[in-house]
Motif scaffolding. Structure first.
Motif, PDB file in Angstrom:
ATOM      1  N   UNK A 144       0.834  -1.203   0.000  1.00 37.04           N
ATOM      2  CA  UNK A 144       0.000   0.000   0.000  1.00 37.04           C
ATOM      3  C   UNK A 144       0.868   1.252   0.000  1.00 37.04           C
ATOM      4  N   UNK A 145       1.900   1.279   0.850  1.00 36.25           N
ATOM      5  CA  UNK A 145       2.789   2.448   0.874  1.00 36.25           C
ATOM      6  C   UNK A 145       3.447   2.651  -0.486  1.00 36.25           C
ATOM      7  N   UNK A 146       3.820   1.552  -1.144  1.00 36.19           N
ATOM      8  CA  UNK A 146       4.455   1.676  -2.464  1.00 36.19           C
ATOM      9  C   UNK A 146       3.540   2.392  -3.445  1.00 36.19           C
ATOM     10  N   UNK A 147       2.254   2.093  -3.371  1.00 32.83           N
ATOM     11  CA  UNK A 147       1.322   2.740  -4.301  1.00 32.83           C
ATOM     12  C   UNK A 147       1.212   4.235  -4.046  1.00 32.83           C
ATOM     13  N   UNK A 148       1.458   4.634  -2.813  1.00 32.82           N
ATOM     14  CA  UNK A 148       1.423   6.060  -2.477  1.00 32.82           C
ATOM     15  C   UNK A 148       2.793   6.721  -2.609  1.00 32.82           C
ATOM     16  N   UNK A 149       3.788   5.957  -3.008  1.00 29.97           N
ATOM     17  CA  UNK A 149       5.124   6.523  -3.162  1.00 29.97           C
ATOM     18  C   UNK A 149       5.806   6.826  -1.847  1.00 29.97           C
ATOM     19  N   UNK A 150       5.455   6.090  -0.798  1.00 29.87           N
ATOM     20  CA  UNK A 150       6.038   6.294   0.526  1.00 29.87           C
ATOM     21  C   UNK A 150       6.974   5.141   0.848  1.00 29.87           C
ATOM     22  N   UNK A 151       8.160   5.464   1.339  1.00 33.36           N
ATOM     23  CA  UNK A 151       9.144   4.445   1.676  1.00 33.36           C
ATOM     24  C   UNK A 151       9.301   4.349   3.191  1.00 33.36           C
ATOM     25  N   UNK A 152       9.252   3.155   3.709  1.00 34.41           N
ATOM     26  CA  UNK A 152       9.542   2.872   5.122  1.00 34.41           C
ATOM     27  C   UNK A 152      10.621   1.804   5.144  1.00 34.41           C
ATOM     28  N   UNK A 153      11.794   2.136   5.692  1.00 35.18           N
ATOM     29  CA  UNK A 153      12.931   1.223   5.596  1.00 35.18           C
ATOM     30  C   UNK A 153      13.143   0.403   6.867  1.00 35.18           C
ATOM     31  N   UNK A 154      12.140   0.350   7.741  1.00 35.63           N
ATOM     32  CA  UNK A 154      12.239  -0.470   8.948  1.00 35.63           C
ATOM     33  C   UNK A 154      11.109  -1.484   8.959  1.00 35.63           C
ATOM     34  N   UNK A 155      11.215  -2.482   9.817  1.00 33.20           N
ATOM     35  CA  UNK A 155      10.135  -3.462   9.946  1.00 33.20           C
ATOM     36  C   UNK A 155       8.862  -2.744  10.383  1.00 33.20           C
ATOM     37  N   UNK A 156       7.746  -3.398  10.244  1.00 34.62           N
ATOM     38  CA  UNK A 156       6.478  -2.740  10.564  1.00 34.62           C
ATOM     39  C   UNK A 156       5.756  -3.425  11.732  1.00 34.62           C
ATOM     40  N   UNK A 157       6.509  -4.134  12.565  1.00 33.99           N
ATOM     41  CA  UNK A 157       5.904  -4.717  13.748  1.00 33.99           C
ATOM     42  C   UNK A 157       6.722  -5.853  14.314  1.00 33.99           C
ATOM     43  N   UNK A 158       6.280  -6.333  15.471  1.00 26.45           N
ATOM     44  CA  UNK A 158       7.037  -7.356  16.197  1.00 26.45           C
ATOM     45  C   UNK A 158       6.122  -7.986  17.237  1.00 26.45           C
ATOM     46  N   UNK A 159       6.524  -9.150  17.720  1.00 28.30           N
ATOM     47  CA  UNK A 159       5.715  -9.863  18.704  1.00 28.30           C
ATOM     48  C   UNK A 159       5.848  -9.212  20.077  1.00 28.30           C
ATOM     49  N   UNK A 160       4.780  -9.298  20.848  1.00 21.17           N
ATOM     50  CA  UNK A 160       4.734  -8.684  22.172  1.00 21.17           C
ATOM     51  C   UNK A 160       4.145  -9.664  23.183  1.00 21.17           C
ATOM     52  N   UNK A 161       4.344  -9.332  24.444  1.00 19.06           N
ATOM     53  CA  UNK A 161       3.808 -10.141  25.534  1.00 19.06           C
ATOM     54  C   UNK A 161       4.436  -9.719  26.841  1.00 19.06           C
ATOM     55  N   UNK A 162       4.970 -10.682  27.572  1.00 15.23           N
ATOM     56  CA  UNK A 162       5.610 -10.435  28.866  1.00 15.23           C
ATOM     57  C   UNK A 162       6.997  -9.860  28.630  1.00 15.23           C
ATOM     58  N   UNK A 163       7.339  -8.791  29.367  1.00 12.27           N
ATOM     59  CA  UNK A 163       8.667  -8.230  29.146  1.00 12.27           C
ATOM     60  C   UNK A 163       9.102  -7.340  30.298  1.00 12.27           C
ATOM     61  N   UNK A 164      10.423  -7.130  30.341  1.00  7.42           N
ATOM     62  CA  UNK A 164      11.096  -6.249  31.297  1.00  7.42           C
ATOM     63  C   UNK A 164      11.939  -5.240  30.526  1.00  7.42           C
TER      64      UNK A 164
END
Length: 396
Positions: A311-331
């Protein structure tokens, strides 16, 4: 007495231990030294602010896990862990703490040798924040007959699919996240100092809510809220300067309950945003809808990312990082699980019970924008944890 009935049942902890031992067997491990505090908590229930000193949980060939840590922290271990046998708790003397003369791992390897666990294959978490090069060197020197294998992520991956109780805790964390964002929206205005706004955020995050019947825990990451040109930097915190009109600020925060996190970002503009904000928001929201449509069991992490980035490509927008990650218990210092990523190339199969932060943030040369969602994979459509408008708040 252990407080595990308030968190998880002993049966659930025993199932986690068995699951971990199965993974150890597949890797050929005779012993596992677990130093990530998130993994320690998941396996035993241990919960204390003691991760600034060396500590770990040892998974031996049989029996319950063994907690190992600073002697003065053993009292916290016996109060939070599910193990009842006193032999499952080993505290080292305080003259091992932060001194160049000796290392806590010297005490650990001597203890393992006394148990006859000084040979075979021992797994260690080589790539995490809490296991140092010095710790590894001490163990190798003290246990020359053992072979050490990198078991980074072994326990993390066992945590990927959440139990019903874990999901219930994440829903409570989500309610706290909603409360935090509502407080921000209520209090933010030109002139309010950022430090005072953060005080409001923490108040909303921690204070006991009579209607909900619970309070919050401290999050693994502090509030992130850069404004204007500073929003081009993705991990700035706050200062004591006042908020200014005609600037956008994104708020990346997380509610936390029993160490389970639900992060969420929203952008607020004090004034009338430039058209670039509105155009970017349109692309992001459309991409999020496409990504969430792909968040189904049997698909892969990269399917979500491909739908979003397409979708971003169609709008000509570049994002050079991942777009998410797993979550849960953390410190601290991270609320991610450090396993799955929503990016091209991650072919991890999605399964019901996996949870993610869909991080769609964009950081441009002199501005930034974040609207994100946290969700759980279900047998049907994903469960969106927070019930907040998925759009930029404009306050004129």
């Amino acid at each position: 007495m252990p407080r595990t009935p308030d968190w998880f049942t002993t049966d659930e902890y025993r199932a986690r231990l068995a699951q971990t031992r199965d993974a150890m067997e597949r890797l050929g491990l005779d012993l596992m030294i677990v130093s990530d505090p998130s993994n320690m908590c998941w396996l035993t229930g241990y919960d204390a602010w003691s991760f600034y000193v060396h500590q770990c949980v040892v998974i031996g060939p049989d029996g319950p896990p063994i907690w190992f840590g600073r002697g003065m922290d053993a009292a916290a271990a016996t109060r939070t862990c599910w193990m009842e046998d006193e032999s499952a708790f080993i505290g080292y003397p305080d003259h091992y703490v932060q001194t160049p003369e000796r290392h806590p791992m010297d005490y650990l390897w001597a203890t393992l040798a006394d148990k006859g666990w000084h040979r075979g294959f021992i797994g260690v978490e080589m790539d995490n924040y809490y296991f140092s090069a010095k710790a590894y060197a001490a163990l190798r020197e003290g246990l020359p007959e053992a072979q050490f294998l990198d078991a980074t992520g072994l326990v993390n991956w066992q945590r990927a699919v959440k139990s019903d109780k874990e999901l219930a805790y994440m829903r409570r964390a989500a309610a706290i996240t909603e409360r935090m964002h509502r407080r921000i929206a209520e209090k933010i205005e030109p002139g309010i100092r950022k430090c005072d706004l953060v005080a409001e955020i923490y108040d909303a995050a921690l204070r006991f809510d009579e209607a909900e019947g619970y309070g919050g825990d401290y999050p693994a990451i502090v509030p992130l809220l850069p404004s204007g040109p500073d929003a081009a930097a993705c991990h700035l915190t706050w200062d004591d300067a006042p908020m200014r009109a005609n600037e956008g600020t994104y708020f990346e925060i997380a509610g936390c309950y029993h160490r389970y996190h639900v992060p969420l970002s929203r952008t607020i503009y004090l004034g009338q945003p430039a058209q670039r904000f509105l155009d970017t928001e349109k692309a992001i929201l459309e991409g999020m809808e496409a990504g969430l449509e792909a968040a189904r069991p049997g698909n892969c992490c990269e399917d979500i990312a491909t739908a979003f980035f397409g979708t971003l490509d169609r709008y000509g927008i570049e994002k050079d990082s991942r777009t998410g990650y797993s979550i849960g218990l953390s410190y601290p210092p991270d609320w991610g699980e450090r396993t799955m990523s929503l990016r091209r190339g991650d072919e991890t199969e999605l399964r019901a019970g996996m949870c993610f932060h869909f991080m769609t943030g964009l950081w441009m040369d002199d501005w930034g924008y974040e609207t994100t969602e946290s969700f759980a994979i279900t047998d049907a459509a994903p469960e969106i944890f927070c019930n907040l408008p998925r759009k930029m708040l404009i306050k004129t």
